[in-house]
Scaffold this active site. Structure first.
Site, short mmCIF file in Angstrom:
data_model
loop_
_atom_site.label_atom_id
_atom_site.label_comp_id
_atom_site.label_asym_id
_atom_site.label_seq_id
_atom_site.Cartn_x
_atom_site.Cartn_y
_atom_site.Cartn_z
N VAL A 153 1.02 -1.26 -0.18
CA VAL A 153 -0.03 -0.10 0.15
C VAL A 153 0.80 1.21 -0.12
CG1 VAL A 153 -2.02 -1.00 1.13
CG2 VAL A 153 -0.23 0.06 2.47
N SER A 154 0.44 2.49 -0.42
CA SER A 154 1.00 3.45 -0.71
C SER A 154 1.41 4.28 0.58
CB SER A 154 0.61 4.49 -1.86
OG SER A 154 0.74 3.44 -2.99
#
Length: 201
Positions: free
Chosen positions: A8-9
């Protein structure tokens, strides 16, 4: 060997939903995950920071890589395609749970993969353009942007209770970083700054 890869960013997203999706797929298909690589980091970071280098070193002929979608693996279409082609060349099977059409005929799969990678990159550009346009519009309308003066907001806030407990037990900040954040790609200096700003140390 079957390896799951989750990324995930930002800390506003959660790796757990992707992990659950992968485990559910494996349970349904009677597969066993041997290793789950999970990381919270932007796609703009290096392959080493995103654990892509570690992933490639772990995978060999006959192994399987499972991820939710191909955009988890790269920062742009060229990186994604090169990685998938590199894995295919050494005999690694890649499974993208949200893009099942990539499992078919090899030539057909390569074409679909190229199209998906292109669309993913174009979507990223479009989102960036919209964001910049929104910021510029807000500025023109006189809206003040950015964090309010003298306020604190950190990615470590959600773990502040755990951090306090470890500090109360005389665990050094360096050790806390290794326990909680090293594998997630977060910096030690960031955690140290947070602890100082919160008057935890």
């Amino acid at each position: 060997m079957i390896i799951g890869y989750v990324r995930v960013s930002t800390n506003k997203q959660d790796t757990e939903s992707q992990e659950i999706e992968i485990y559910e797929y494996c349970n349904y298909n009677n597969l066993k995950i041997d290793k789950m690589l999970s990381i919270e980091i932007s796609s703009t970071k290096s392959q080493e920071q995103r654990k892509i280098c570690e992933l490639k070193n772990m995978l060999h002929n006959g192994d399987t890589l499972i991820t939710t979608e191909l955009s988890r693996l790269g920062r742009d279409m060229f990186e994604i395609l090169n990685l998938i082609l590199e894995l295919n060349k050494i005999g690694v099977k890649t499974i993208f749970l949200r893009q099942k059409e990539l499992y078919g005929d090899e030539k057909h799969s390569k074409l679909i993969l190229a199209i998906y990678a292109y669309l993913a990159e174009e979507e990223k550009k479009l989102i960036s353009q919209r964001t910049k346009a929104g910021i510029e519009k807000a500025r023109l309308n006189g809206k003040k942007l950015g964090r309010p003066y003298n306020t604190l907001n950190s990615q470590y806030d959600r773990d502040v209770t755990k951090i306090k407990e470890l500090l109360d037990k005389k665990v050094p900040v360096k050790s806390i970083w290794k326990i909680l954040y090293e594998e997630k790609g977060k910096s030690y200096n960031g955690l140290l700054w947070f602890c100082k700003k919160r008057n935890l140390i």
